[in-house]
Design an enzyme around this catalytic site. Structure first.
Site, short mmCIF file in Angstrom:
data_model
loop_
_atom_site.label_atom_id
_atom_site.label_comp_id
_atom_site.label_asym_id
_atom_site.label_seq_id
_atom_site.Cartn_x
_atom_site.Cartn_y
_atom_site.Cartn_z
N LYS A 1 59.69 80.08 6.58
CA LYS A 1 59.04 80.67 5.34
C LYS A 1 57.63 80.68 5.60
CE LYS A 1 60.28 82.90 2.29
NZ LYS A 1 60.49 84.40 2.07
N TYR B 1 63.73 75.58 5.96
CA TYR B 1 63.78 76.66 5.19
C TYR B 1 62.23 76.76 4.81
CZ TYR B 1 63.43 79.59 0.88
OH TYR B 1 63.21 80.30 0.01
#
Length: 293
Positions: free
Chosen positions: A130, A126
């Protein structure tokens, strides 16, 4: 009238923007994956060609931290490729892109709060995806503002507050990590900030400069402290014993799939003179009251 495109409508920040946007000021187009899939290059290009937004607020993201470890391609598409496509289209027409990022791009080893200029070192898929999205925005676009935030909660969607309040009051033990620090942030304040930046850009008042800003809750706590605060608020309306069932555990004892930063506190000094930090404890009162009532 200036045109505003918002992605990720069904998420916490998207719904908060929908509840606050001034339709007298903007020609607004609110979208989610069923109307605009930001990972579909042809669809994104067509939307920009037809709507030609002056400002784009991208709240769309893949935020399921543990599932991302297995669904890597899906996370990369939403968190990296989607922002890349939006940045390219914004650059073509001179639109401002307001993009949301996360404290998960950092490694969590800093003893103080992270600055916008600190070196990223993501620990999980994640955070890495990002970060890729942030880098695409900065590489392909001139007119951008990245809002980096943490621990978002609201009266909408799934979040830590909703999870705590949904736990069965007869649960013998509620285990919550006490060695990961962050700043809870109310999605409504993030929505207000994004709309304030958009308004500033179109009115050319010059309060915000292009670049990155940290914005989060005004006090750092552990997840365990956050859980305690949630039950302190809920006990004002219904004392049901869940507070007594809380047990603080270490990250190792909790053993989640994805590794998380121990310190995710963000330093918000850069934006504080323009837009005050989120008073998360005050906003928590509002969310808990609305959830229980």
């Amino acid at each position: 009238m200036d045109r505003l495109l918002v992605t990720g409508l069904k998420g916490q920040i998207g719904q908060s923007i929908q509840a606050r946007v001034d339709h007298q000021l903007w020609d607004v187009l609110l979208t989610d994956i069923d109307t605009l899939d930001i990972t579909n290059a042809e669809q994104v290009s067509l939307f920009f060609l037809q709507f030609r937004p002056d400002v784009v607020i991208n709240t769309a993201a893949y935020t399921q931290v543990d599932k991302a470890e297995k669904e890597v391609a899906i996370a990369e598409a939403a968190n990296a490729y989607g922002p890349y496509l939006l940045a390219k289209e914004c650059q073509k027409i001179g639109a401002l892109l307001i993009h949301f990022s996360t404290e998960y791009i950092f490694g969590g080893h800093d003893k103080a709060g992270y600055l916008e200029t600190d070196k990223p070192a993501p620990l999980n898929v994640y955070g890495r995806t990002k970060l890729q999205g942030d880098q695409y925005v900065k590489s392909y676009l001139t007119n951008y503002i990245i809002i980096r935030t943490s621990w978002v909660f609201s009266e909408y969607q799934h979040n830590f507050v909703a999870t705590m309040l949904s736990l069965n009051r007869n649960t013998d033990e509620i285990r919550v990590v006490n060695d990961q620090l962050g700043c809870p942030t109310y999605a409504g304040d993030l929505a207000n900030l994004a709309l304030d930046i958009a308004k500033d850009y179109t009115l050319e008042t010059g309060r915000y400069q292009f670049g990155e800003y940290n914005f989060c809750g005004d006090r750092g706590v552990s997840w365990f402290d956050f859980a305690c605060a949630i039950f302190e608020e809920s006990n004002k309306y219904q004392s049901d014993g869940r507070y007594l069932n809380l047990k603080a555990v270490t990250s190792e004892e909790y053993a989640s799939i994805a590794k998380r930063p121990k310190n995710g506190i963000l330093n918000c000094h850069k934006i504080s003179p323009i837009f005050k930090p989120s008073n998360w404890r005050e906003k928590l009162q509002h969310v808990v009251k609305k959830s229980i009532a």
